[in-house]
Design a protein around this motif. Structure first.
Motif, short mmCIF file in Angstrom:
data_model
loop_
_atom_site.label_atom_id
_atom_site.label_comp_id
_atom_site.label_asym_id
_atom_site.label_seq_id
_atom_site.Cartn_x
_atom_site.Cartn_y
_atom_site.Cartn_z
N ASN A 12 0.83 -1.19 0.00
CA ASN A 12 0.00 0.00 0.00
C ASN A 12 0.88 1.25 0.00
OD1 ASN A 12 -2.44 1.34 -0.03
ND2 ASN A 12 -2.55 1.47 2.19
N PRO A 14 2.47 4.59 -1.07
CA PRO A 14 1.97 5.67 -1.92
C PRO A 14 2.77 5.75 -3.23
CG PRO A 14 2.26 6.45 0.33
CD PRO A 14 2.89 5.09 0.24
N ILE A 16 3.25 8.16 -6.54
CA ILE A 16 3.00 9.44 -7.20
C ILE A 16 3.71 9.39 -8.55
CG2 ILE A 16 3.33 11.94 -7.14
CD1 ILE A 16 3.28 11.75 -4.08
N ASN A 36 -1.65 7.01 -6.52
CA ASN A 36 -2.30 7.89 -5.56
C ASN A 36 -2.39 9.33 -6.04
OD1 ASN A 36 -0.71 5.70 -3.92
ND2 ASN A 36 -2.49 6.27 -2.74
N ASP A 37 -1.42 9.73 -6.87
CA ASP A 37 -1.39 11.12 -7.33
C ASP A 37 -0.60 11.18 -8.64
OD1 ASP A 37 -1.81 13.84 -7.38
OD2 ASP A 37 -0.92 14.21 -5.42
N ARG A 51 2.67 17.17 -1.80
CA ARG A 51 1.91 15.97 -2.20
C ARG A 51 2.42 14.73 -1.48
NH1 ARG A 51 -0.81 16.38 -7.75
NH2 ARG A 51 -0.92 18.62 -8.11
N LEU A 52 3.74 14.63 -1.31
CA LEU A 52 4.30 13.50 -0.56
C LEU A 52 3.82 13.51 0.89
CD1 LEU A 52 8.00 13.39 -1.80
CD2 LEU A 52 6.30 11.58 -2.04
N ARG A 54 1.14 14.84 2.09
CA ARG A 54 -0.29 14.51 2.12
C ARG A 54 -0.50 13.01 2.05
NH1 ARG A 54 -3.38 16.62 -2.74
NH2 ARG A 54 -2.54 14.71 -3.62
N GLU A 55 0.21 12.34 1.14
CA GLU A 55 0.06 10.90 0.99
C GLU A 55 0.57 10.16 2.22
OE1 GLU A 55 -1.68 9.23 -1.23
OE2 GLU A 55 -2.18 11.16 -2.15
N LYS A 58 -1.80 10.10 5.16
CA LYS A 58 -2.99 9.25 5.01
C LYS A 58 -2.77 7.86 5.61
CE LYS A 58 -4.76 11.23 0.73
NZ LYS A 58 -5.04 10.92 -0.70
N THR A 59 -1.52 7.44 5.66
CA THR A 59 -1.24 6.06 6.11
C THR A 59 -1.17 5.95 7.61
OG1 THR A 59 1.14 6.40 5.90
CG2 THR A 59 -0.02 5.45 4.02
#
Length: 59
Positions: A12, A14, A16, A36-37, A51-52, A54-55, A58-59
């Motif tokens: 799982n 991330p 990008i 994911n992005d 963006r990194l 943010r991802e 999420k975990t």
């Protein structure tokens, strides 16, 4: 490669995608495969870091 990470390794992590081919077809394909992005080149390092973060949050 996305398919391998998601389905074969069952990770799982991330993902990008960074690509100069940011057309709609490539974007949709990346998301359908499990990305994911998606960031289109050229991009700023700040955008990538945001963006990194943010991802990873999420975990």
């Amino acid at each position: 490669m996305i398919n391998y990470v998601r389905n074969e390794l069952s990770l799982n992590t991330p993902i990008i995608i960074i690509s100069s081919a940011g057309n709609e077809e490539n974007l949709l394909s990346a998301f359908e495969l499990g990305a994911n992005d998606f960031i289109s080149k050229p991009f700023s390092p700040t955008e990538l870091l945001v963006r990194l973060a943010r991802e990873l949050n999420k975990t």
